[in-house]
Enzyme design. Structure first.
Site, PDB file in Angstrom:
ATOM      1  N   ASN A 176      38.484  41.024  29.795  1.00 10.49           N
ATOM      2  CA  ASN A 176      38.893  39.232  30.204  1.00 10.49           C
ATOM      3  C   ASN A 176      38.091  38.679  30.248  1.00 10.49           C
ATOM      4  O   ASN A 176      36.965  39.026  30.128  1.00 10.49           O
ATOM      5  CB  ASN A 176      40.417  39.678  31.280  1.00 10.49           C
ATOM      6  CG  ASN A 176      39.590  40.680  32.415  1.00 10.49           C
ATOM      7  OD1 ASN A 176      38.097  39.692  32.188  1.00 10.49           O
ATOM      8  ND2 ASN A 176      40.098  41.514  32.153  1.00 10.49           N
ATOM      9  N   LYS A 192      33.128  53.933  14.725  1.00 17.52           N
ATOM     10  CA  LYS A 192      33.587  52.465  14.683  1.00 17.52           C
ATOM     11  C   LYS A 192      34.816  52.781  13.922  1.00 17.52           C
ATOM     12  O   LYS A 192      35.003  53.978  12.271  1.00 17.52           O
ATOM     13  CB  LYS A 192      32.554  52.116  14.275  1.00 17.52           C
ATOM     14  CG  LYS A 192      32.757  50.799  13.778  1.00 17.52           C
ATOM     15  CD  LYS A 192      31.619  50.049  12.893  1.00 17.52           C
ATOM     16  CE  LYS A 192      32.197  48.187  12.508  1.00 17.52           C
ATOM     17  NZ  LYS A 192      31.873  48.188  11.924  1.00 17.52           N
ATOM     18  N   PRO A 221      44.717  53.470  35.814  1.00 16.01           N
ATOM     19  CA  PRO A 221      44.889  53.701  37.604  1.00 16.01           C
ATOM     20  C   PRO A 221      44.840  52.103  38.945  1.00 16.01           C
ATOM     21  O   PRO A 221      43.843  50.826  38.476  1.00 16.01           O
ATOM     22  CB  PRO A 221      43.881  54.745  38.533  1.00 16.01           C
ATOM     23  CG  PRO A 221      42.471  54.111  37.132  1.00 16.01           C
ATOM     24  CD  PRO A 221      43.387  54.289  36.106  1.00 16.01           C
ATOM     25  N   ASP A 222      45.849  51.644  39.727  1.00 14.84           N
ATOM     26  CA  ASP A 222      45.749  51.046  39.737  1.00 14.84           C
ATOM     27  C   ASP A 222      45.314  50.758  41.237  1.00 14.84           C
ATOM     28  O   ASP A 222      45.649  51.759  42.511  1.00 14.84           O
ATOM     29  CB  ASP A 222      47.530  50.254  40.514  1.00 14.84           C
ATOM     30  CG  ASP A 222      47.256  48.896  40.811  1.00 14.84           C
ATOM     31  OD1 ASP A 222      45.981  48.757  41.944  1.00 14.84           O
ATOM     32  OD2 ASP A 222      48.358  47.574  41.001  1.00 14.84           O
ATOM     33  N   PHE A 238      43.565  40.279  45.156  1.00 12.60           N
ATOM     34  CA  PHE A 238      43.269  38.911  44.285  1.00 12.60           C
ATOM     35  C   PHE A 238      44.668  38.695  43.712  1.00 12.60           C
ATOM     36  O   PHE A 238      44.859  39.833  43.153  1.00 12.60           O
ATOM     37  CB  PHE A 238      42.055  38.172  43.742  1.00 12.60           C
ATOM     38  CG  PHE A 238      41.001  37.898  44.407  1.00 12.60           C
ATOM     39  CD1 PHE A 238      40.557  38.850  45.765  1.00 12.60           C
ATOM     40  CD2 PHE A 238      40.757  36.690  44.331  1.00 12.60           C
ATOM     41  CE1 PHE A 238      39.656  38.521  46.210  1.00 12.60           C
ATOM     42  CE2 PHE A 238      39.654  36.138  45.157  1.00 12.60           C
ATOM     43  CZ  PHE A 238      38.986  37.123  46.364  1.00 12.60           C
ATOM     44  N   LYS A 291      53.288  40.112  44.602  1.00 13.59           N
ATOM     45  CA  LYS A 291      52.493  41.527  44.519  1.00 13.59           C
ATOM     46  C   LYS A 291      52.186  41.901  45.697  1.00 13.59           C
ATOM     47  O   LYS A 291      51.514  43.212  46.062  1.00 13.59           O
ATOM     48  CB  LYS A 291      51.290  40.715  43.561  1.00 13.59           C
ATOM     49  CG  LYS A 291      50.233  41.784  43.061  1.00 13.59           C
ATOM     50  CD  LYS A 291      49.232  40.734  42.034  1.00 13.59           C
ATOM     51  CE  LYS A 291      49.709  40.134  40.724  1.00 13.59           C
ATOM     52  NZ  LYS A 291      49.132  39.957  39.297  1.00 13.59           N
ATOM     53  N   LYS A 311      51.493  45.879  46.293  1.00 16.11           N
ATOM     54  CA  LYS A 311      50.187  46.423  46.340  1.00 16.11           C
ATOM     55  C   LYS A 311      50.144  47.137  47.800  1.00 16.11           C
ATOM     56  O   LYS A 311      49.566  48.352  47.655  1.00 16.11           O
ATOM     57  CB  LYS A 311      48.949  45.695  46.416  1.00 16.11           C
ATOM     58  CG  LYS A 311      48.819  44.904  44.541  1.00 16.11           C
ATOM     59  CD  LYS A 311      48.494  45.307  44.032  1.00 16.11           C
ATOM     60  CE  LYS A 311      48.369  44.927  42.698  1.00 16.11           C
ATOM     61  NZ  LYS A 311      47.651  45.860  41.695  1.00 16.11           N
TER      62      LYS A 311
HETATM   63  N1  CTP Z   1      43.777  45.530  40.492  1.00 17.40           N
HETATM   64  C1  CTP Z   1      43.134  46.379  40.586  1.00 17.40           C
HETATM   65  N2  CTP Z   1      42.999  48.095  39.644  1.00 17.40           N
HETATM   66  C2  CTP Z   1      44.099  47.979  38.493  1.00 17.40           C
HETATM   67  C3  CTP Z   1      44.392  45.970  38.413  1.00 17.40           C
HETATM   68  C4  CTP Z   1      44.876  45.909  39.090  1.00 17.40           C
HETATM   69  O1  CTP Z   1      42.784  46.775  41.900  1.00 17.40           O
HETATM   70  N3  CTP Z   1      44.211  48.916  38.049  1.00 17.40           N
HETATM   71  C5  CTP Z   1      43.560  44.575  41.476  1.00 17.40           C
HETATM   72  C6  CTP Z   1      42.657  43.102  41.281  1.00 17.40           C
HETATM   73  O2  CTP Z   1      41.884  43.719  41.881  1.00 17.40           O
HETATM   74  C7  CTP Z   1      43.383  42.497  42.769  1.00 17.40           C
HETATM   75  C8  CTP Z   1      45.128  43.117  42.262  1.00 17.40           C
HETATM   76  O3  CTP Z   1      44.997  44.344  41.711  1.00 17.40           O
HETATM   77  O4  CTP Z   1      43.262  42.326  43.881  1.00 17.40           O
HETATM   78  C9  CTP Z   1      45.669  42.196  41.173  1.00 17.40           C
HETATM   79  O5  CTP Z   1      45.277  42.011  39.816  1.00 17.40           O
HETATM   80  P1  CTP Z   1      46.631  41.606  38.807  1.00 17.40           P
HETATM   81  O6  CTP Z   1      45.968  41.937  37.447  1.00 17.40           O
HETATM   82  O7  CTP Z   1      46.448  40.177  39.584  1.00 17.40           O
HETATM   83  O8  CTP Z   1      47.638  42.733  39.369  1.00 17.40           O
HETATM   84  P2  CTP Z   1      48.195  43.715  38.572  1.00 17.40           P
HETATM   85  O9  CTP Z   1      48.645  44.670  39.414  1.00 17.40           O
HETATM   86  O10 CTP Z   1      47.669  43.555  37.118  1.00 17.40           O
HETATM   87  O11 CTP Z   1      50.048  42.834  38.157  1.00 17.40           O
HETATM   88  P3  CTP Z   1      50.071  42.175  36.894  1.00 17.40           P
HETATM   89  O12 CTP Z   1      49.372  42.317  35.526  1.00 17.40           O
HETATM   90  O13 CTP Z   1      50.992  41.920  36.267  1.00 17.40           O
HETATM   91  O14 CTP Z   1      50.008  40.329  37.530  1.00 17.40           O
END
Ligand code: CTP
Length: 408
Positions: free
Chosen positions: A209, A287, A305-306, A326, A340, A344
């Protein structure tokens, strides 16, 4: 700054002559320097030169009877406020990473309970060798701070990274280190995740990204300036790395997840990284080639993993006392961010609008909303460094009030 005590370990490299200047610089700034030289260092500069500039006896032998009577090597390793290795040769770094101790310098480094800073200096190929880079990662993981090396032409005639940082820069880093130990967040261990993650498709391609890592770096830098002990877990980002932090470089979300968990326990955790939500489950070992059919390959994605959610939802005692997430949104910023934060389970959430027209993603400025238990606050457009300072000022207030509660 009041005078501090520095134990300077001089390794065997041509840069040893620059360490004479470092001793002069530190003593000029009011610090006391005690020097230890390896056998190889004495091939480049004499102990007498360091003794003359430091005004102290120079230590060279592990089994020196008179030294042991005056001050044992264990005490020597602990009587300083900071241990500095300059130049830190490839050999000394390898010994430190492995915990080897077969001379006075390496024994002091293993026996010390004080913070350690190294200023590496070596030939560019030795610096870039995977073994040295592996040792560097190990040392950073162990909390050793690293200054330099600089890039430029070297005594051996080659060009590249490997020159020892300049004595004034090392003295500045040493003073920054001491300042950190007395700042308002001194004693607080903070985890910061930052930057994008790269999710491999095959060995040459990846999904990523547009995160530059600038906001995460600025937050880590501001935290370090406030005295925090910062574990900075960063994906491949273009932003300069923050000084005075333990830098843990990762590439994928899975690696970031493992590094974040390994950084626990900590008091505060800040998740500024733009973690890729998905990785390619069927990433190819070689490749991926066009097969002539005109059909693109199919990529099977699986969720990463979140990290924020997992750490926010740890049991009390294991969970950092303050968890900050964030939210980079393009629509319905406040509504999405509020949902969110609840989903979270973090304490605060910094939300911003990253629609292309704002220029925030990758830019030098930011405009955010801070969501906590009360009403959201709007912080108008400012540099990412200013937003970082403001967030850290808020964290300092939080730390003060939680300390007061603890005392009550
Ligand atoms: N985050 C994380 N691990 C992930 C995805 C997100 O730790 N796998 C954390 C990011 O560092 C940020 C927060 O979660 O602090 C929100 O990230 P974002 O990408 O906005 O949230 P998502 O849960 O991915 O939600 P969406 O993409 O559906 O908006």
């Amino acid at each position: 700054m009041t005078g501090k005590r520095v134990l300077l370990i001089i390794g065997g490299g041509i840069a040893a002559y620059k360490s004479l200047e470092l001793v002069r610089e530190l003593t000029k700034r009011g610090h006391a320097v005690r020097c230890v030289m390896t056998k190889a260092a004495q091939e480049f500069v004499t102990p007498l030169s360091f003794a003359s500039l430091s005004g102290e006896k120079v230590h060279t032998e592990l089994f020196a009877m008179t030294d042991e009577v005056e001050m044992g090597h264990i005490e020597l390793s602990r009587s300083a406020d900071l241990v500095v290795v300059a130049p830190a040769t490839a050999d000394l770094m390898a010994k430190m990473a492995q915990g080897l101790c077969n001379d006075l310098a390496s024994t002091l480094l293993l026996a010390t309970d004080k913070p350690v800073m190294i200023a590496p200096a070596m030939n560019v190929r030795m610096w870039e060798h995977p073994a040295t880079q592996r040792n560097l990662i190990t040392l950073r993981h162990d909390g050793v701070s690293v200054i330099g090396p600089d890039e430029g032409s070297m005594a051996c005639g080659e060009f590249g990274p490997g020159r020892m940082a300049e004595p004034v820069a090392i003295a500045d880093a040493i003073e920054a280190h001491f300042a950190q130990r007395s700042g308002p967040l001194a004693g607080k261990r903070v985890l910061v995740t930052s930057g994008p993650t790269h999710e491999p498709i095959d060995p040459v391609r990846y999904i990523a990204n547009r995160s530059s890592g600038k906001q995460g770096s600025a937050i880590a830098q501001a935290l370090a300036r406030a005295g925090a002990d910062v574990q900075f877990v960063t994906g491949p980002a273009e932003a300069p790395k923050p000084e005075g932090c333990a830098i843990i470089p990762v590439e994928t979300a899975a690696q970031m997840h493992a590094a974040a968990l390994a950084a626990l326990p900590c008091d505060i955790a800040i998740f500024a990284a733009a973690v890729a939500d998905w990785r390619v489950q069927n990433a190819a070992p070689g490749k991926v080639k066009k097969d002539g059919s005109g059909k693109p390959p199919s990529l099977k994605l699986t969720e990463n993993p979140d990290i924020l959610r997992e750490i926010s939802q740890l049991k009390p005692g294991k969970r950092p006392a303050l968890v900050i997430g964030f939210a980079a949104e393009t629509d319905e910023v406040l509504a999405n961010a509020t949902a969110k934060r609840m989903r979270k389970g973090c304490d605060w959430l910094v939300a911003n609008d990253v629609s292309p027209a704002t220029g925030i993603m990758g830019g030098d400025q930011n405009e955010v909303h801070l969501l906590g238990a009360g009403d959201p606050e709007h912080w108008p457009r400012a540099s990412k460094a200013q937003i970082a300072e403001r967030l850290v000022a808020r964290i300092i207030d939080w730390a003060k009030s939680s300390n007061e509660k603890a005392v009550c």
